[in-house]
Design a protein around this motif. Structure first.
Motif, PDB file in Angstrom:
ATOM      1  N   CYS A   1       1.007  -8.241  -0.784  1.00  0.00           N
ATOM      2  CA  CYS A   1       0.949  -6.864  -1.284  1.00  0.00           C
ATOM      3  C   CYS A   1       1.985  -6.683  -2.400  1.00  0.00           C
ATOM      4  O   CYS A   1       3.119  -7.162  -2.288  1.00  0.00           O
TER       5      CYS A   1
ATOM      6  N   ASP B   1       0.037   0.849   1.527  1.00  0.00           N
ATOM      7  CA  ASP B   1      -1.034  -0.142   1.619  1.00  0.00           C
ATOM      8  C   ASP B   1      -0.819  -1.140   2.755  1.00  0.00           C
ATOM      9  O   ASP B   1      -1.724  -1.387   3.540  1.00  0.00           O
TER      10      ASP B   1
ATOM     11  N   HIS C   1       2.880  -3.652  -3.374  1.00  0.00           N
ATOM     12  CA  HIS C   1       3.511  -2.361  -3.077  1.00  0.00           C
ATOM     13  C   HIS C   1       3.336  -1.365  -4.227  1.00  0.00           C
ATOM     14  O   HIS C   1       4.271  -1.043  -4.947  1.00  0.00           O
TER      15      HIS C   1
HETATM   16 ZN   LIG Z   1       2.722  -3.160   0.383  1.00  0.00          ZN
END
Ligand SMILES: [Zn+2]
Length: 92
Positions: free
Chosen positions: A5, A39, A7
């Motif tokens: 991720c 997320d 972010h």
């Molecule tokens: Zn994240």
């Protein structure tokens, strides 16, 4: 294989508290802030703050994940801008 991720979206929770003290000490206020990635859910750390609690400043929980900020009503104390203006005004 899952991608890491990056972010891009955030969720913040702010808990504002009133802290009553025995008279004659005035009531104080605090804002405790937590932020996580919306997320993936990874919590964010607050950097540069001492661990603990500071009734007249800022501190962070020992795990680094909750900023503990002293706050007050606008009319109870000068803002940094008020302080700069006062210093400028008295210099003449
Ligand atoms: Zn994240």
């Amino acid at each position: 294989m899952s991608e890491r991720c990056i972010h891009e979206n955030f969720r913040a929770v702010v808990a504002v508290g009133r802290i009553e003290h025995p008279a004659p000490k005035p009531m104080t206020f605090a804002a405790d802030v937590r932020i996580q990635c919306a997320d993936c859910g990874e919590p964010f750390q607050f950097l540069g703050l001492p661990a603990g609690y500071n009734a007249k400043g800022a501190a962070v929980s020992v795990d680094g994940l909750e900023a503990r900020l002293a706050i007050c009503p606008r009319s109870d104390a000068p803002t940094p801008l008020d302080t700069i203006f006062t210093k400028t005004s008295t210099a003449h």
